[in-house]
Design a protein around this motif. Structure first.
Motif, short mmCIF file in Angstrom:
data_model
loop_
_atom_site.label_atom_id
_atom_site.label_comp_id
_atom_site.label_asym_id
_atom_site.label_seq_id
_atom_site.Cartn_x
_atom_site.Cartn_y
_atom_site.Cartn_z
N GLY C 44 -43.36 -1.47 -96.21
CA GLY C 44 -42.44 -1.08 -96.13
C GLY C 44 -41.40 -1.56 -95.86
N LYS C 45 -41.19 -2.96 -95.85
CA LYS C 45 -40.27 -3.27 -94.69
C LYS C 45 -39.41 -4.04 -95.86
N THR C 46 -40.02 -4.85 -97.23
CA THR C 46 -39.02 -5.09 -98.73
C THR C 46 -38.62 -3.53 -98.49
N THR C 47 -38.99 -2.74 -98.89
CA THR C 47 -38.32 -0.62 -98.59
C THR C 47 -37.00 -1.20 -97.66
N MET C 48 -37.51 -1.02 -96.97
CA MET C 48 -36.38 -1.06 -95.48
C MET C 48 -35.37 -1.64 -96.34
N LEU C 49 -35.38 -3.23 -95.74
CA LEU C 49 -34.36 -4.25 -96.20
C LEU C 49 -33.46 -3.10 -97.73
N ARG C 50 -33.94 -2.75 -98.53
CA ARG C 50 -33.41 -2.69 -99.47
C ARG C 50 -32.56 -0.89 -99.75
N ALA C 51 -33.23 0.19 -99.24
CA ALA C 51 -32.82 1.12 -98.28
C ALA C 51 -31.67 0.77 -97.98
N ILE C 52 -31.16 -0.21 -96.74
CA ILE C 52 -30.11 -0.54 -96.24
C ILE C 52 -29.04 -0.63 -97.07
N THR C 53 -29.63 -2.13 -97.92
CA THR C 53 -28.59 -2.09 -99.09
C THR C 53 -28.14 -1.16 -100.05
N GLY C 54 -29.18 -0.67 -100.42
CA GLY C 54 -28.78 0.66 -101.35
C GLY C 54 -29.25 0.12 -102.56
N VAL C 55 -30.01 -0.74 -102.90
CA VAL C 55 -30.99 -0.96 -103.50
C VAL C 55 -32.12 -0.13 -104.20
N VAL C 56 -32.43 0.14 -103.19
CA VAL C 56 -33.55 1.72 -103.44
C VAL C 56 -32.25 3.30 -102.84
N ARG C 57 -32.54 4.59 -103.41
CA ARG C 57 -32.28 5.23 -102.64
C ARG C 57 -32.85 5.68 -101.34
N ALA C 58 -32.52 6.01 -100.27
CA ALA C 58 -33.11 6.46 -99.34
C ALA C 58 -33.64 8.41 -99.57
N THR C 59 -34.68 8.32 -99.54
CA THR C 59 -34.67 10.02 -99.64
C THR C 59 -34.36 10.85 -99.42
N GLU C 60 -34.26 10.68 -97.97
CA GLU C 60 -33.75 11.12 -96.30
C GLU C 60 -32.84 10.11 -95.70
N GLY C 61 -32.10 11.10 -94.71
CA GLY C 61 -31.69 9.70 -93.61
C GLY C 61 -30.81 9.33 -93.98
N ASP C 62 -29.67 8.67 -93.05
CA ASP C 62 -28.96 7.82 -93.04
C ASP C 62 -29.45 6.35 -92.11
N VAL C 63 -27.76 5.52 -92.99
CA VAL C 63 -28.49 4.60 -92.34
C VAL C 63 -26.61 4.10 -92.19
N ARG C 64 -26.06 3.50 -90.64
CA ARG C 64 -24.78 3.31 -90.23
C ARG C 64 -24.67 1.68 -90.06
N LEU C 65 -23.63 1.71 -90.92
CA LEU C 65 -23.07 0.07 -90.38
C LEU C 65 -21.51 0.14 -89.41
N ALA C 66 -22.10 -0.13 -88.47
CA ALA C 66 -21.19 -0.10 -87.30
C ALA C 66 -20.26 0.85 -87.35
N GLY C 67 -21.26 2.04 -87.14
CA GLY C 67 -20.39 3.47 -86.47
C GLY C 67 -20.31 4.05 -88.09
#
Ligand SMILES: Nc1ncnc2c1ncn2[C@@H]1O[C@H](COP(=O)(O)OP(=O)(O)OP(=O)(O)O)[C@@H](O)[C@H]1O
Ligand SMILES: Nc1ncnc2c1ncn2[C@@H]1O[C@H](COP(=O)(O)OP(=O)(O)OP(=O)(O)O)[C@@H](O)[C@H]1O
Ligand SMILES: CC(C)C[C@H](N)C(=O)O
Ligand SMILES: [Mg+2]
Ligand SMILES: [Mg+2]
Lengths: 287, 275, 270, 234, 358
Positions: C44-67
């Protein structure tokens, strides 16, 4: 009663659409080409059906000749037109295909006259009454039955057999498919043959239903067919069948109840656009 | 001819530059034409109707663009084709648009015949210049990238939908402009003048000219719009030859006339170099 | 004193139909660090990076950049907030030159809106940055060529140069060293470490453990969509974690010994 | 088994490989190494029939196959796991394997598939996913598995370890050794030079489309000039 | 030579009618030339294909005017293309005689326009009168969605309202439709006394045969679009008993009609239809005018046409102020696979407008 009749008429129309769209689906599925010239083979089938039947008196012979010749013409189109263009962007083939279609339409007109041909004695016109009073022409019933049968068979072949997998493999990566023992040309010839023969088949049916073949008879199926393969989600035989039937029925009711607002084409495409807005991948696509 | 060139260039912006195939572009020609025709009849000077036609066509173009954003690339051609059919279907039924009968007796532009011709040519030339400029600007680069690979462009921080809409807006507005000229030129418009066949014809002009190439498309549209007249002498075989040529062109010079010219030039240069 | 994290991945879950590719994963990326993201194939590493950049949409959870939460933002907006992704499967634009590919990224400031893009014609500045980035990753010689004919190793570096040209705050690299031989990999890893030293925070996915151990300051390990070895982040400790060894390294000692050897070097460098 | 004589190949007017002569002994592993752009992938694709042969000959089992269609070559027993994996993205994992098995009788499919799944259990878990959705490593496994499904007598693998995790790389290498022991001939392209040298019998080093060194792997390992100059070891 | 322009659809969807039209016009010219031409000069018909498309018609008309410098022109084409061409001829002051395009606006374009056939509304009203003459009341109205069908429907509804007929259901279909399953089902359930369906033979043939096949027995009334042997060929036995309102009476006693029918058959080997007769007529009318002006065009020719009266295969014609003709409408019925006279409709309801409606 009216409801049933409209539905039944929609299904008849849908069956014709399905037969034509199937060839488009096969070609689109295989080469990602919008094969407009396909409709010329539909016309060819219609002409051959009428001419052979008029000359020989045998409708069966008419069907056979129409399907075989259309099939072979389909292969020829692939070899002469599309094969050399596979490396080009898809609209190149699209325009070539349109050019081919126009040329064919004109060829039919020049060879057989602008006003079209009719059967001397159109076969299968007797009325049959089914399900408590629904009236059908024999031809209408046979269209529906044969469409269902053929498409069922094709659907099975496409998804359940090695030939089917081989076809699909050529779509993703033709070069690699070759490297796994698949003869590209054979696969494509086969698809074109089957799709084109079905178009010819449909052409004969339409000739029977209308007792008229004309040079321009292919133009409606050509773009409706494109709408159907999109509705069906592109590439799947079953989706194409269902989409064609649904469109047939929508048109059938639409022309009666919405005819004042929109014409038949507009109804069909309004439906298409509405579906795509809700389901961008088409009605029956695997998501 | 100038009108065809303008119209073809407007499609080239959407299809050639931004990679969005449209099979319903004639609808926007129609919007511009109808608006200009009706407003002229209502007494507005012809020149004033043109920007309004552009505005309306562009606005509707954006709406269609918004809808197109939802469908995948493969489906776009068919969706836009649907838009074309819908346009014709709607216009057909509107009595205030003349319905089937169309709009005729469109008032004169006030320009003389040559005046109108010069005016059209100037507008077409201006459009060509605009296209060349866009091509050179960063917008052109982004269009080019979007045409090739949207996903990659997103990862580069490009707002792909907005660019697509921009392409639609500019392209359809220019088509609206062409429409105004068209109505004025024919003095008569009806729903059938903006149907599928027109959309396909203009796409062929673009592709035959050489998709993406401004010069190619200009020449392609000019030649192809004059073709039927040149072909009068072969009478009965006119369309047969036309269809055949379309096919042969794609078969042997898929890059269109632009590619053909480049090839010939290269060949002569090579030969010249040897001599 | 610990700085506030630059990126916070908070209970992110990604599902594809029935498959849970990432299952409630959380981790932080601190400003200025070089974090290694490792784990088995399909973890799930690639998927993780894609979730961070928004290429795939996270089903749950949140990503925060500088808060700031990135939830719901489209890709391009996230990129404009300072992310850059160099993808595992390379996708250059094939009909413009290698340099123009990079220049396009360098011109991000001009392409934020179509209107702005329309007003700009010159590209000297962007081409300069592009050349600089190409030189940095070692493929300056290929600048004028078309990407279509480049071998894989060049393409991977082009992909990275393009991400760099965006001058991101947080650079996400997905297997940048794949397809390079050991010497080239070593050099590029060194470049990555340099970029990091100059202030860019980096998340690096790599199976080349040798280089990972050498340059990464911390490791996050995924396995089957879950985070394992949560409590340890020191690379050497992570490698000794039995769960990691079982899932990732396997029985063969070659990879491991190589890794350890490089890790030693890394420590010595430090 | 495979014999390349003065092979040149390339794209259009461009020649990527010049005068390559290489002979693969049956039942051995040959490593083909060199820097980016050296022409390794081009060589493999040329043997598979996808890159234009510009000169020289390709003989397999003593017969010239240089003119055969790719589809004929696989029937003779040459399989490839190409650069970039080139999977059938819209097909499921299982159907990708099925395509691999097309040159074999249908009855063998089950058995062969199970063999591949035994080698890469991860694929078993993803059997009905579309190949295009697999992770990088999973795709690599599938590409190799698909090639094995043809039951080749010679297999060519481009960038074997690309994107694979250490554990699977190990697995692959032990599988290769096993295949070699079963008599298969293997042509291996690999950036991870250490690994190639440790497993290969023969080695050929390319640089800008030309052979710069050819010989036994053992000799290559001990040739420090070579390792430093061309093999990127340090 | 004296040049007469002729625009006609030789390719495209209307090519079959175009062919008939061309034969008719050629016959008229040939006959005139056989009799020595006009003012000692031969007549030349300059023929261009307009594909029945407005877009093609404009350059065609421009060419006729500017390059060929014709003294007068004839439209052997449909309404759309004819309307587009009309403006150009009007501007160039070239008299333009329209054979069978029935759109009202054509003659409104200006005073150089003439039409030899009954305009659409008039024919529609004739249809309504026929319904009444047949003693029927409840009408199923089927309309072809183009300018031809719309114009007819408008006239028909106007007439029906005047005559107190009841329109039981109104349906439209498109030019390309050949399959009318849904429409037929609905008509059947409406159960009208009579069906008034506009269309061309290629839509009407399938429509009529599908109606009959579904067991609809109500009489069907068509118009000049049906007027072609092809109609009977397509509809087969179903065509028996179908009425059409048209301008050609095959059983006419008039010498002009009889000779035309015979001459046409001799010249082409096939039977003349309405389109052929109308085009022949339009061309002949123009030639008659030229005879009066000794081959001069422009204003003189216009005046000659305006004031003349002409004995033609489709009746005795004279133009009113709007340059429309007032003439009776022929009702033909299909009997034994050919058209025969049923009745003739005349009366004040058929008077075309003589000045532009407000
Ligand atoms: N679009 C998708 N649809 C369905 N499944 C997907 C999709 N993308 C990824 N997956 C699945 O999710 C899992 C995680 O994939 P991911 O690419 O993140 O792995 P990874 O850790 O990057 O592996 P690798 O090291 O092999 O690249 C894999 O099993 C993969 O098959
Ligand atoms: N399709 C192509 N058209 C033209 N040239 C090409 C094409 N593909 C590769 N080349 C060129 O052929 C040469 C050899 O490339 P090849 O891919 O065989 O190298 P490689 O040794 O496999 O490199 P890598 O290790 O990076 O994969 C390179 O110079 C490359 O630019
Ligand atoms: C053939 C005719 C019936 C044509 C028709 N009158 C029209 O105006 O289009
Ligand atoms: Mg990955
Ligand atoms: Mg390679």
């Amino acid at each position: 009663m009216l409801f049933l009749e409209l539905t039944a008429q929609g299904l008849v129309q849908g069956s014709i659409y399905a037969l034509v769209a199937l060839g488009l689906t096969l070609v689109y599925g295989l080469l990602r080409i919008l094969h407009v010239a396909h409709a010329a083979l539909f016309t060819l089938g219609g002409y051959l059906g009428v001419m052979v039947t008029n000359a020989s008196g045998s409708l069966a012979l008419g069907f056979a000749v129409a399907m075989i010749v259309a099939g072979i013409a389909g292969i020829a189109m692939y070899r002469l037109c599309y094969e050399p263009m596979l490396k080009q962007p898809p609209f190149v083939a699209l325009i070539a295909s349109i050019g081919l279609y126009i040329a064919f339409e004109e060829l039919f007109r020049i060879l057989f006259g602008a006003s079209g041909l009719s059967y001397q004695a159109p076969p299968l016109q007797q009325q049959v009454s089914l399900f408590g009073g629904l009236q059908f022409k024999q031809a209408e019933i046979l269209v529906m039955v044969s469409t269902a049968a053929i498409i069922g068979l094709l659907g099975y072949l496409q998804t359940r057999t090695r030939v089917g997998v081989a076809c699909q493999a050529t779509v993703s990566d033709p070069q690699m498919a070759e490297s796994f023992g698949i003869r590209l040309r054979q696969v494509r010839d086969l698809n074109f043959f089957v799709g084109s023969a079905l178009a010819g088949f449909a052409g004969v049916w339409v000739a029977l239903l209308n007792n008229l073949v004309e040079p321009t008879m292919g133009s409606v199926p050509s773009y409706k067919g494109l709408a159907i393969i999109v509705l069906g989600g592109m590439g799947s035989v079953r989706g194409t069948l269902l989409a064609a039937l649904v469109l047939g029925v929508v048109e059938s009711f639409g022309t009666i109840y919405l005819g004042k607002l929109l014409d038949r084409n507009a109804i069909a495409f309004a439906f298409l656009i509405a579906v795509l807005m809700l389901r961008p991948q088409g009605l029956f696509a695997r998501s | 001819m100038a009108i065809s060139v303008l119209f073809a260039l407007s499609l080239n912006l959407i299809t050639g530059f931004c990679g969005q195939i449209s099979l319903g572009h004639a609808a926007f020609l129609g919007i511009g034409a109808y608006l200009s025709a009706l407003l002229s009849k209502a007494g507005l000077p012809f020149i004033a109707t043109l920007p309004l036609g552009m505005l309306l066509a562009g606005l509707i173009g954006v709406v269609v663009g918004l809808a197109s954003l939802r469908v995948r690339a493969d489906f776009l051609a068919i969706t836009t084709m649907g838009v074309g059919f819908l346009f014709v279907g709607i216009v057909r039924q509107q009595d205030w648009l003349g319905g089937e009968l169309g709009v005729s007796a469109i008032p004169d532009s006030g320009l003389s015949k040559t005046g109108f011709m010069v005016f059209s040519v100037v507008l077409a030339a201006a459009t060509a210049a605009l296209c060349l400029y866009i091509r050179k600007s960063w917008m052109g680069r982004v269009f080019n990238g979007v045409a090739e690979d949207e996903d990659t462009m997103r990862v580069l921080g490009i707002d792909v939908p907005r660019y697509k809409l921009a392409a639609f807006a500019i392209g359809t507005a220019l088509a609206g402009l062409a429409g105004g000229l068209y109505a004025q030129h024919l003095k008569f418009i009806g729903p059938d003048s903006f149907g599928f066949v027109e959309s396909v014809t203009v796409l062929s002009m673009v592709v035959v000219g050489g998709i993406g190439s401004v010069a190619g498309v200009t020449i392609g549209a000019a030649v192809m719009s004059a073709l039927p007249a040149w072909f009068q002498f072969i009478g009965d075989y006119k369309l047969l030859v036309y269809g055949g040529l379309l096919f042969l062109m794609m078969r042997f010079s898929p890059g269109g006339m632009a590619a053909m010219v480049t090839r010939v030039v290269q060949r002569t240069q090579r030969n010249g170099g040897g001599a | 004193m610990k700085a506030a994290p630059l990126l916070q991945v908070d209970q992110v879950t990604v599902r594809f139909g029935g498959l849970t590719a990432i299952d409630k994963v959380s981790f932080d990326v601190l400003p200025g660090e070089l974090l290694g993201l490792i784990g088995p194939n399909g973890a799930g590493k690639t998927t993780m990076l894609r979730a961070i950049t928004g290429v795939v949409r996270a089903t749950e959870g949140d990503v925060r950049l500088a808060g700031e939460s990135l939830k719901g933002l489209p890709i391009h907006q996230r990129i404009r907030k300072g992310l850059a992704l160099s993808q595992q499967l390379v996708k250059p634009l094939r009909d413009i030159s290698v340099l123009d590919n990079v220049a396009l990224a360098a011109g991000a400031a001009r392409t934020a809106s179509p209107l702005q893009a329309l007003m700009h014609v010159s590209q000297e500045e962007e081409a300069r940055i592009g050349r600089e980035m190409l030189a940095l990753v070692g493929i300056a010689a290929h600048a004028a060529q078309k990407p279509g004919i480049q071998p894989l190793g060049v393409l991977k570096r082009l992909e990275m140069a393009r991400a760099l040209a965006l001058r991101p705050k947080l650079l996400l690299l997905d297997e940048p060293l794949a397809g390079l031989n050991s010497k080239e990999a070593h050099a590029l890893a060194e470049t990555i470490a340099d970029i990091n030293r100059q202030g860019t925070t980096i998340v690096l996915i790599e199976h080349n453990l040798g280089e990972v151990m050498r340059i990464c300051q911390r490791l996050v390990v995924l396995d089957n969509g879950r985070r394992i070895a949560k409590d340890v982040s020191d690379p050497r400790q992570v490698m000794n974690d039995p769960a990691v060894r079982a899932a990732y390294l396997g029985g063969d000692t070659l990879a491991e010994s190589q890794a350890m050897q490089h890790a030693e070097q890394g420590v010595r460098h430090a | 088994m495979l014999e390349l004589q003065q092979l040149s190949c390339g794209y259009g007017a461009f020649e990527a490989v010049h005068d390559l002569s290489l002979s693969l002994r049956p039942g051995t592993i040959t490593g083909l190494i060199g820097a980016n752009g050296a022409g390794k992938s081009s060589t493999l694709m040329c043997v598979a029939g996808h890159v234009g042969l510009k000169g020289g000959s390709i003989r397999f089992d003593g017969q010239d196959i240089g003119m055969l269609a790719p589809e004929q070559r696989v029937r003779r027993g040459i399989a490839i796991s190409p650069e970039g994996r080139r999977l059938f993205k819209d097909l499921s994992v299982e159907d990708n394997l099925r395509v691999g098995g097309l040159v074999q009788p249908a009855a063998r499919f089950r058995q062969d598939r199970d063999y591949v799944l035994g080698l890469f259990p991860r694929l078993g878990e993803r059997l009905h996913s579309l190949a295009g959705n697999l992770s990088g490593g999973e795709q690599q496994m599938l590409a190799i598995g698909r090639a094995l499904m043809t039951r080749p007598r010679m297999i060519m693998i481009d960038e074997l370890s690309l994107g694979l995790m250490p554990k699977v790389i190990d697995l692959c290498y032990s599988a290769l050794k096993q295949l070699r022991a079963d008599g298969m001939t293997i042509l291996l392209v690999e950036q991870n030079t250490d690994r190639v040298l440790s497993v290969a019998d023969d080695v050929c080093v390319l640089e800008s489309g030309r052979t710069v060194w050819q010989g036994r792997a053992d000799d290559a390992r001990n040739n420090s000039d070579l390792t430093a100059a061309y093999l990127g070891l340090h | 030579d004296i040049k007469i322009g002729f625009n006609v659809p030789l390719t495209g969807f209307a090519a079959a009618d175009g062919k008939s039209a061309l034969e008719g016009a050629k016959l008229a010219v040939a006959q005139a030339n056989a009799k020595g031409g006009v003012a000692g000069q031969k007549l030349e018909l300059v023929i261009y294909d307009d594909q029945a498309s407005a877009k093609e018609a404009v350059p065609v008309a421009t060419k006729l005017v500017e390059k060929d410098k014709v003294v007068g022109a004839v439209s052997g084409s449909y309404s759309g293309s004819t309307r587009a061409a009309a403006g150009i001829f009007q501007q160039a002051k070239v008299p333009y005689v329209v054979a069978y395009a029935i759109h009202p606006e054509i003659t409104l374009t200006g005073d150089y326009m003439f039409r030899v056939s009954a305009m659409g509304e008039v024919q529609g009203r004739a249809g309504a009168m026929l319904v009444q003459n047949l003693g029927k009341k409840k009408v199923g109205l089927v309309t072809l969605k183009n300018d031809f069908g719309q114009a007819l429907a408008a006239g028909f509804k106007e007439g029906a309202a005047k005559l107190g007929l009841q329109v039981a259901g109104e349906y439209e279909y498109g030019m390309q439709d050949r399959q009318f399953g849904a429409l037929v089902s609905k008509l059947k359930s409406d159960n009208p006394d009579v069906i008034y369906a506009s269309g061309y033979y290629f839509t009407a043939g399938p429509l009529v045969s599908q109606l009959r096949a579904a067991g609809v027995t109500a009489p069907i009334i068509g118009q000049e679009g049906y007027d072609s042997d092809k109609f009977m060929e397509i509809a087969g036995p179903a065509s028996e008993g179908v009425y059409v309102t048209t301008s050609l009476d095959r059983d006419s006693d008039s010498a002009a009609t009889k000779t035309f029918l015979a001459d046409y058959h001799k010249a082409t080997g096939s039977n003349a239809d309405m389109v052929a007769a109308s085009s022949y007529t339009a061309t002949s009318v123009l030639i008659e005018g030229l005879k009066k002006t000794n081959g001069k065009g422009g204003d003189e020719l216009k005046n000659a046409l305006t004031s003349g009266s002409f004995d033609t295969p489709i009746g005795k014609l004279a133009f009113n102020d709007l340059h429309e003709v007032k003439k009776d409408v022929q009702v033909q019925v299909v009997k034994d696979k050919s058209f025969h006279r049923h009745s003739v409709i005349s009366g004040p309801m058929l008077t075309p407008p003589s000045k532009p409606a407000k």
